[in-house]
Design a protein around this motif. Structure first.
Motif, PDB file in Angstrom:
ATOM      1  N   LEU A 288       0.831  -1.200   0.000  1.00 35.41           N
ATOM      2  CA  LEU A 288       0.000   0.000   0.000  1.00 35.41           C
ATOM      3  C   LEU A 288       0.869   1.255   0.000  1.00 35.41           C
ATOM      4  N   ARG A 289       1.913   1.277   0.823  1.00 32.70           N
ATOM      5  CA  ARG A 289       2.786   2.458   0.898  1.00 32.70           C
ATOM      6  C   ARG A 289       3.450   2.741  -0.448  1.00 32.70           C
ATOM      7  N   VAL A 290       3.953   1.711  -1.092  1.00 32.88           N
ATOM      8  CA  VAL A 290       4.585   1.895  -2.398  1.00 32.88           C
ATOM      9  C   VAL A 290       3.573   2.453  -3.402  1.00 32.88           C
ATOM     10  N   ARG A 291       2.368   1.914  -3.387  1.00 32.91           N
ATOM     11  CA  ARG A 291       1.344   2.383  -4.314  1.00 32.91           C
ATOM     12  C   ARG A 291       0.962   3.842  -4.034  1.00 32.91           C
ATOM     13  N   MET A 292       0.804   4.194  -2.768  1.00 33.99           N
ATOM     14  CA  MET A 292       0.407   5.554  -2.428  1.00 33.99           C
ATOM     15  C   MET A 292       1.519   6.559  -2.723  1.00 33.99           C
ATOM     16  N   GLU A 293       2.761   6.200  -2.453  1.00 36.74           N
ATOM     17  CA  GLU A 293       3.877   7.108  -2.763  1.00 36.74           C
ATOM     18  C   GLU A 293       3.988   7.346  -4.265  1.00 36.74           C
ATOM     19  N   ASN A 294       3.740   6.308  -5.047  1.00 37.76           N
ATOM     20  CA  ASN A 294       3.773   6.471  -6.490  1.00 37.76           C
ATOM     21  C   ASN A 294       2.549   7.230  -6.993  1.00 37.76           C
ATOM     22  N   ALA A 295       1.434   7.084  -6.298  1.00 37.69           N
ATOM     23  CA  ALA A 295       0.242   7.858  -6.662  1.00 37.69           C
ATOM     24  C   ALA A 295       0.516   9.350  -6.501  1.00 37.69           C
ATOM     25  N   VAL A 296       1.176   9.732  -5.403  1.00 34.31           N
ATOM     26  CA  VAL A 296       1.524  11.136  -5.184  1.00 34.31           C
ATOM     27  C   VAL A 296       2.480  11.629  -6.271  1.00 34.31           C
ATOM     28  N   ARG A 297       3.441  10.795  -6.612  1.00 31.97           N
ATOM     29  CA  ARG A 297       4.378  11.176  -7.664  1.00 31.97           C
ATOM     30  C   ARG A 297       3.639  11.451  -8.969  1.00 31.97           C
ATOM     31  N   LEU A 298       2.682  10.598  -9.310  1.00 32.55           N
ATOM     32  CA  LEU A 298       1.933  10.761 -10.553  1.00 32.55           C
ATOM     33  C   LEU A 298       0.982  11.957 -10.481  1.00 32.55           C
ATOM     34  N   LEU A 299       0.464  12.241  -9.290  1.00 29.97           N
ATOM     35  CA  LEU A 299      -0.360  13.439  -9.125  1.00 29.97           C
ATOM     36  C   LEU A 299       0.441  14.689  -9.454  1.00 29.97           C
ATOM     37  N   HIS A 300       1.679  14.729  -8.981  1.00 27.46           N
ATOM     38  CA  HIS A 300       2.548  15.877  -9.259  1.00 27.46           C
ATOM     39  C   HIS A 300       2.907  15.984 -10.747  1.00 27.46           C
ATOM     40  N   GLU A 301       2.742  14.875 -11.458  1.00 26.30           N
ATOM     41  CA  GLU A 301       2.968  14.902 -12.905  1.00 26.30           C
ATOM     42  C   GLU A 301       1.687  15.218 -13.673  1.00 26.30           C
ATOM     43  N   ASN A 302       0.618  15.596 -12.902  1.00 19.25           N
ATOM     44  CA  ASN A 302      -0.672  15.995 -13.487  1.00 19.25           C
ATOM     45  C   ASN A 302      -1.347  14.888 -14.281  1.00 19.25           C
ATOM     46  N   LYS A 303      -1.150  13.645 -13.864  1.00 21.26           N
ATOM     47  CA  LYS A 303      -1.836  12.524 -14.505  1.00 21.26           C
ATOM     48  C   LYS A 303      -3.304  12.494 -14.089  1.00 21.26           C
TER      49      LYS A 303
END
Length: 339
Positions: A288-303
């Motif tokens: 879950l942590r890996v998925r959520m950290e990557n979700a934040v990264r993708l949010l910052h990329e405006n996905k």
């Protein structure tokens, strides 16, 4: 008696199914009932059951989302989905998450009883196989060797030799095959090579004296454990690195604890305990942590949210948003407004 939880957002249905099961004489007992998949997940994080019966459509977390959680974190739990919606797409997703049965509402209780009887036979057979099967026993031997626990490994080897579940083989050949599997798995899964000069088991198939087979097998096992004990890197750490790398490489896929366990030749229950003991974190929490950290990264990329949810292993963007909110205490959009 096997334990069941029932999950449905309609109280009448929850109560009627629970009452029926508890009075059906099918070998099942409903221990809890919940109105939403989110409540069921919270319960399953701390408890185990044999069967989950869930509605497919609920307010927050659906039955499919619940089935996905079980598939990824506790694949030994069986799932039956109930729904008034008989679309084929739902059934296809249910199959993907290893759901055992899919039946429509209003529930026909005769059908439910027959399904429960079949399910009881399946669970009983699985539990018996998990305890007695050659594969499960050799996985336990492999785990003991990985932990460099000589006494435990010897005890597990004796269980294997005593049972000799492959009755068509002579004991010497059977012992030879055990070491073939162990040494192959150490190399194929963990890149650990055992020296054949020190660990020579080639004579086992020609041996007939049981005492000599036991003695040589124990000597070979001690040699394997000794070789692992002097390695520069602890074998436990090699396994953890392998599990962590698997998650980091595959979090965007529909992966489960079962998949991770197969990568290191552990059974899922032992893999779950091992991961927690070595890292202090549950496998499901790390995924879950890996998925959520990557979700934040993708949010910052405006996905887009739909693209982020799929990239992080969630087929349902609604479920992804719910999980994100539980983790960060805000929705993805609210997170970005705060950033």
């Amino acid at each position: 008696m096997y334990n069941v939880i029932v999950v449905d957002d309609e109280m009448i249905i929850r109560e009627s199914i629970s009452s029926f099961i508890n009075n059906s004489n099918t070998g099942f007992n409903v221990i809890e009932a919940f109105r939403d998949g989110s409540d069921a997940i919270k319960y399953l994080e701390e408890n185990d059951v044999d069967l989950v019966i869930s509605d497919i459509r609920m307010i927050n977390v659906s039955g499919l989302d619940l089935a996905q959680y079980i598939y990824e974190n506790k694949p030994w739990i069986n799932v039956i989905l109930l729904s008034g919606y008989a679309e084929f797409e739902y059934a296809k997703t249910a199959i993907k998450y290893n759901v055992k049965e899919y039946i429509t509402k209003p529930t026909n209780f005769d059908d439910l009883k027959n399904i429960l009887i079949s399910m009881r036979a399946l669970i009983t057979a699985n539990k018996k196989n998990n305890i007695n099967s050659f594969l499960d026993n050799i996985m336990q031997l492999h785990a003991s060797i990985i932990s460099v626990n000589s006494a435990e490994a010897q005890a597990q080897l004796r269980i294997l030799l005593d049972s000799n579940t492959r009755r068509n083989e002579q004991l010497g050949q059977y012992a030879f095959n055990i070491f073939e599997i162990i040494i192959d798995k150490l190399y194929a899964n963990l890149n650990i090579r055992i020296s054949s000069d020190i660990t020579d088991y080639s004579s086992l198939p020609e041996m007939s004296d049981h005492d000599e087979i036991y003695a040589l097998s124990t000597h070979i096992l001690d040699s394997i454990v000794s070789q692992l004990a002097i390695k520069d890197k602890k074998t436990d750490n090699i396994v953890i690195d392998k599990l962590i790398q698997f998650v980091n490489d595959n979090f965007s896929r529909n992966i489960s604890l079962q998949d991770a366990a197969e990568k290191v030749f552990f059974n899922p229950a032992y893999c779950s305990r091992f991961f927690k003991e070595q890292t202090g974190e549950n496998f499901s929490d790390y995924l879950l942590r890996v998925r959520m950290e990557n979700a934040v990264r993708l949010l910052h990329e405006n996905k887009k949210i739909t693209d982020i949810s799929k990239a992080c292993g969630y087929q349902s963007s609604g479920y992804f948003t719910r999980v994100f909110k539980d983790y960060y205490h805000c929705t993805p959009r609210e997170y970005m407004r705060k950033a």
